[in-house]
Design an enzyme around this catalytic site. Structure first.
Site, mmCIF file in Angstrom:
data_model
loop_
_atom_site.group_PDB
_atom_site.id
_atom_site.type_symbol
_atom_site.label_atom_id
_atom_site.label_comp_id
_atom_site.label_asym_id
_atom_site.label_seq_id
_atom_site.Cartn_x
_atom_site.Cartn_y
_atom_site.Cartn_z
ATOM 1 N N ALA A 230 0.857 -1.183 0.000
ATOM 2 C CA ALA A 230 0.000 0.000 0.000
ATOM 3 C C ALA A 230 0.889 1.227 0.000
ATOM 4 C CB ALA A 230 -0.918 0.003 1.229
ATOM 5 N N SER A 233 0.066 8.895 1.399
ATOM 6 C CA SER A 233 0.645 10.184 1.021
ATOM 7 C C SER A 233 1.964 10.452 1.725
ATOM 8 C CB SER A 233 -0.346 11.306 1.343
ATOM 9 O OG SER A 233 -0.695 11.274 2.712
ATOM 10 N N ILE A 234 2.135 9.921 2.934
ATOM 11 C CA ILE A 234 3.332 10.198 3.721
ATOM 12 C C ILE A 234 4.252 8.984 3.796
ATOM 13 C CG2 ILE A 234 4.123 10.721 6.072
ATOM 14 C CD1 ILE A 234 1.819 12.586 6.376
ATOM 15 N N ALA A 235 3.698 7.801 3.735
ATOM 16 C CA ALA A 235 4.503 6.583 3.874
ATOM 17 C C ALA A 235 3.951 5.507 2.951
ATOM 18 C CB ALA A 235 4.491 6.108 5.327
ATOM 19 N N GLN A 236 4.706 4.424 2.831
ATOM 20 C CA GLN A 236 4.231 3.256 2.100
ATOM 21 C C GLN A 236 4.670 2.008 2.843
ATOM 22 O OE1 GLN A 236 6.177 4.446 -1.617
ATOM 23 N NE2 GLN A 236 7.385 2.556 -1.557
ATOM 24 N N VAL A 237 3.971 0.905 2.567
ATOM 25 C CA VAL A 237 4.124 -0.316 3.349
ATOM 26 C C VAL A 237 4.613 -1.438 2.444
ATOM 27 C CG1 VAL A 237 2.951 -1.995 4.809
ATOM 28 C CG2 VAL A 237 2.309 0.426 4.922
ATOM 29 N N ASP A 390 -8.285 8.590 14.107
ATOM 30 C CA ASP A 390 -8.489 8.689 12.655
ATOM 31 C C ASP A 390 -8.984 7.351 12.105
ATOM 32 O OD1 ASP A 390 -8.509 9.831 10.148
ATOM 33 O OD2 ASP A 390 -6.392 9.479 9.753
#
Length: 670
Positions: A230, A233-237, A390
């Site tokens: 995934a 906008s700030i990180a990816q996995v 959130d």
């Protein structure tokens, strides 16, 4: 040489006198650089006025007017500088080049953002021509416009946010959860940002990971998937396998994103302030407060150590009571995690926003998942005091084993015991439909002004209950918007922690609607407190824990008055002990003093000061006008009479007082 030194000494003395006098008259604290420039201005003014006023035939009688005019010019220079560039806004002189460079970069980025908005047809909405859905919202309607107006605007807005970069994509993701604020066309279009973020290339990510760990990835991981699971906008996995064979996920911060996000957050807050000044639709939705809350949330997400600590806190609170088997929380591999990398255990599933299993799931399964999510969040808010802030569809996983998992704890809220008690009383009052109890609970939650018409507030809350909770009705998420509007109308201020609770509930409403269409979160939450398990959350009225206590009980809730009385009785012994101790020691007394509050004394003092300044300035101005209008009278020197001499001096005094008064008023208004 001695004469030059004497001249420099005299000039320095004049500069010091004028600058110190001007600073004290304006009530400013200025630095050396600003004082130096003000001193140079005072010397220039003194020279000009010397040429204009000091003629040989006048024999120096206008020296006082000359000095007063120089002081006025110095004060005007400092006041203008303070308005354009307030004290401390650029830090020390050593930091000016960096601040100037930052301003230039921000200006370039701001121009780029505006050009993106114009290119996608959003220019009218930046100028204040709200139109369409915004007018309906600002007018108090609960629905967007009919027709394609909102749909035509939603797609360009989504494209503009996507082109704006990671910060604006994150903003769109947050807005996609605000069903209480935006029409469904916007929510549907912006929801695509949850899953349509392009990932960073693997070589860039690998370089960032090696830089973070300081060793090759093969040293820490048995296998590392280059294709991300995934991308946000700030990180990816990415999926990884540890050397012990266990599968895990690595969440890595996008390289260089921190600098871009910090700059864009500053621009977003400035744009929000500008839009709230210019447009009705921005004022209607509270754009500045929304932007500030968004910025605070994103700042936390830029440091994965915060998320790791949040997960540990939530898990610790979760472990203090019976864990719900229907909900799972992630586990952090602390030895592999840091500021820009977070390693979690593997949770096999898919986000509920794109879960294919939802389409084939039964209605009972969907309702069970929704109830489990709602019960978990309310447990976290009312019992644990720390909650997922959130819970949008991308942060809720539907696991392969049929359970639900909460992920992404970059933003959590915290609620103290007093706030939890107030929220519980609020839910009980809503459940019983008692406006008096609802008013008491609301005043325990919010920050109330010194004076408030409680009877009028109670009647307004009664109308609020009748509108949204009449028997047979189906409460909707619009209840949150109406509640915030009611609170603001009576001058009440919602504390940040309470606002975070309501925002999380509003976000959860959208998630629950995705999981189980038709699920009424507000209606389910009304019965929560009366049927939850006990312990520290419910006092003597809570039910014992057991297998059947994991969902709200259909039995009637305990009346809010009883729980309120219990809270009062619980605090009563401590208060009685204080009173009896003071009585025993002879310190008990009752006193009522006028203006006992320091803020009241300060306000009255400043008001009297301004009134006196206004009176003195007005009197001096009138007297100077009268004296200057008298043509006859004794002459001091040829061409200048005694009355004119006094009039000139009074006129300068009037100008100085008026400038001081205007500057004080302008600073109070900011």
């Amino acid at each position: 040489m001695a004469q030059l030194a004497l001249v420099v000494l005299v000039m320095s003395g004049f500069m010091t006198v004028f600058v110190v006098s001007a600073r004290r008259m304006l009530g400013l604290h200025i630095g050396f650089i600003r004082a130096l420039f003000a001193g140079l201005v005072s010397l220039a003014g003194l020279g000009v006025f010397n040429l204009v006023m000091q003629r040989p035939e006048q024999q120096g009688i206008l020296t006082g007017v000359q000095f007063g005019s120089t002081l006025l010019v110095t004060m005007g220079f400092l006041a203008a500088w303070e308005v354009v560039l307030p004290s401390g806004s650029m830090g020390s002189p050593a930091g000016w080049p960096r601040a100037l460079k930052s301003r230039i970069a921000r200006g370039r980025r701001y121009s780029h953002i505006v050009s993106i908005a114009v290119r996608h047809g959003l220019r009218p909405y930046l100028r204040g021509r709200s139109g369409g859905w915004a007018q309906g919202r600002s007018g108090g309607g609960s629905k967007g416009p009919s027709g394609g107006g909102a749909a035509r605007l939603a797609r360009p807005l989504r494209l503009a946010l996507e082109e704006g970069g990671p910060t604006f994509v994150k903003l769109g993701q947050m807005l996609s959860t605000r069903h209480d604020m935006l029409p469904r066309e916007f929510v549907s279009e912006l929801s695509r940002l949850q899953y349509q973020v392009s990932p960073e290339p693997w070589p860039v990510v690998e370089e960032a990971l090696v830089a973070a760990y300081g060793v090759p990835l093969e040293t820490l991981f048995k296998e590392f998937e280059a294709t991300p699971m995934a991308a946000a906008s700030i990180a990816q996995v990415h999926a990884v396998w540890l050397h012990d064979g266990a599968k895990a996920v690595v969440k890595v911060l996008r390289p260089g994103v921190r600098t871009v996000v910090e700059r864009d957050l500053d621009i977003i807050c400035r744009l929000a302030a500008m839009l709230e000044r210019r447009t009705r639709w921005a004022r209607a939705i509270g754009m500045v407060e929304l932007a500030e809350g968004f910025a605070a949330s994103v700042h936390e997400e830029l440091d994965f150590r915060v998320e790791a600590a949040n997960i540990a806190t939530v898990r610790a609170a979760w472990a203090r009571r019976r864990q719900d088997d229907a909900i799972r929380l992630p586990t952090v591999h602390e030895e592999l995690s840091g500021e820009s990398v977070l390693v979690l255990d593997w949770l096999a599933g898919e986000p509920v926003g794109g879960a294919t299993r939802l389409a084939s799931a039964s209605e009972d399964d969907r309702a069970g998942w929704a109830r489990a999510l709602l019960a978990t969040l309310l447990d976290q808010v009312l019992i644990d005091g720390v909650f997922h802030a959130d819970p949008h569809p991308g942060n809720i996983l539907l696991l392969d084993d049929g359970r639900v998992a909460l992920i992404d704890f970059g933003s959590v809220g915290r609620v103290d015991a007093q706030m939890r008690a107030g929220l519980k009383l609020f839910l009980l009052a809503v459940n019983t439909g008692d406006p008096a109890a609802l008013c008491d609970a609301l005043l325990q939650i919010v920050e109330r002004p010194d004076e408030i018409d409680e009877r009028a507030l109670e009647r307004a809350l009664g109308r609020f209950l009748a509108r949204h909770f009449v028997p047979g009705s189906a409460p909707q998420v619009q209840v949150f918007a109406d509640l915030f509007r009611l609170v603001a109308g009576y001058g009440l201020t919602v504390p940040p922690e309470a606002a975070a609770v309501f925002r999380a509930l509003a976000t959860l409403e959208g998630t629950l609607t995705t999981v189980c269409p038709g699920f009424t979160m507000v209606d389910e939450a009304r019965h929560f407190t009366g049927g939850r398990r006990g312990g520290r959350a419910g006092g003597p009225f809570a039910q014992p824990s057991g297998p059947s206590s994991s969902i709200p009980s259909p039995e009637p809730a305990v009346p809010a008055e009883l729980l309120a009385a219990w809270e009062l009785l619980r605090r009563l012994p401590r208060r009685l002990d204080r009173v009896t101790s003071a009585l025993e020691q002879g310190r008990l007394g009752v006193g009522v003093r006028l203006f006992a509050d320091a803020r009241d004394r300060k306000y009255v003092r400043s008001l009297v000061h301004e009134v006196l300044l206004t009176f003195i300035a007005a009197t001096s101005g009138v007297m100077s006008a009268i004296l200057l209008s008298i043509e006859r009278g004794p002459e001091v020197v040829p061409g200048t009479g005694l009355f004119q001499l006094f009039g000139y001096h009074l006129l300068v005094i009037t100008a100085v007082l008026v400038l001081r008064l205007l500057f004080i008023i302008s600073r109070e208004d900011r």
